[in-house]
Design a protein around this motif. Sequence first.
Motif, PDB file in Angstrom:
ATOM      1  N   ASN A  16     -38.624   9.048  26.444  1.00  0.00           N
ATOM      2  CA  ASN A  16     -40.054   8.986  26.761  1.00  0.00           C
ATOM      3  C   ASN A  16     -40.874   9.009  25.470  1.00  0.00           C
ATOM      4  OD1 ASN A  16     -40.586   9.252  29.860  1.00  0.00           O
ATOM      5  ND2 ASN A  16     -38.867  10.621  29.414  1.00  0.00           N
ATOM      6  N   PHE A  18     -35.128   1.139  32.375  1.00  0.00           N
ATOM      7  CA  PHE A  18     -35.324   2.379  31.628  1.00  0.00           C
ATOM      8  C   PHE A  18     -34.272   3.417  32.017  1.00  0.00           C
ATOM      9  CE2 PHE A  18     -37.701   6.445  30.899  1.00  0.00           C
ATOM     10  CZ  PHE A  18     -37.882   6.294  29.534  1.00  0.00           C
ATOM     11  N   VAL A  64     -43.967   4.602  26.532  1.00  0.00           N
ATOM     12  CA  VAL A  64     -43.530   4.852  27.909  1.00  0.00           C
ATOM     13  C   VAL A  64     -44.490   5.811  28.610  1.00  0.00           C
ATOM     14  CG1 VAL A  64     -41.672   5.799  29.333  1.00  0.00           C
ATOM     15  CG2 VAL A  64     -41.119   4.370  27.353  1.00  0.00           C
TER      16      VAL A  64
END
Length: 328
Positions: A239, A263, A243
Amino acid sequence: MDVKIELKKRADELDGPIRSYIGDESPSNLIEATRQYPYAGGKRMRPCMVVSACRAVGGDGEKAIPLAVAIEYIHNFTLIHDDLMDGDVKRRGMDTSHVVYGMPTAILAGDALFAKAFEIIAALDIPSDDMRRVLKSTGTAVWDLARGQQMDINNENSGTVSMEDYIETIRLKTSVLFAAGVAGGAIIGGADERTVEAMHGYAMNMGVAFQMFDDILGIYGDPKKTGKSAGNDIRKGKNTVMVCRFRDTIGEGALMDEFMAVFGKEDAADSEIETARRILKETGCYAYAMDMAEEYTNKAIACLDVLPDGQEKEFMKALAEYAMDRDV
């Protein structure tokens, strides 16, 4: 100032001291493992910043060299353990410590570098009150760094990481060691508390920009220059600022579903990674990340207003700009 040339020159000057503190002892395999990372070179940004901070406030840079070496040893201790935790097999083009020496010796090599760093700091030629300040600042930084590293691990593949959580993670994971070194250099140089705080702020903001740009390179960098596979952060479900921004602005829908299908998918094909990269650019998340990194860079540079004009101030400003203008 050509910051790359200047940084290389200063790094070369520190190479001898960095190699001087680990003597020939037994067992030889532990000593070799302890030397591997710090002796391999690299940009040496952190130790160069320690000496520059000392000189920038009017101090004798030679007196800050031991702290510069200690900060570099601590940095390399974290790299050894990071590579082990991440299972990475290459670092700076060489086999990582745990690949060469095995997991137990790699752990011990990191521990040994950590211990040697504080042994070096304890021998600094500075007043006792300043010694306590440097020790406390460095010890707190390592504690915070460990917290940031665990937060980073916890954040992988989590759908609940906010932008605030991300920034706090990189502040702890990256910025605090920059800041401990710079503040320590200023203390050794005899700076007053206001100047030390400003220098600490410079390094904290620069560290955030540095890590943000590192995260950008992790997705969009040229693998031939970075030495990392472009998009691996997507495969790992990391992350990053892009993102977090994507999640904050896109919400639910087909685009989110398309991105999340890739992802965190460890075996994602290159074509799938390219799809995720395209989505982050088309939704403005890449541009947002670049703008935010630049904002932190500008905050770092503003902190340098406390310093008198001169070569060291210009070097530190150039380093802040270089933090988000790197090929690798």
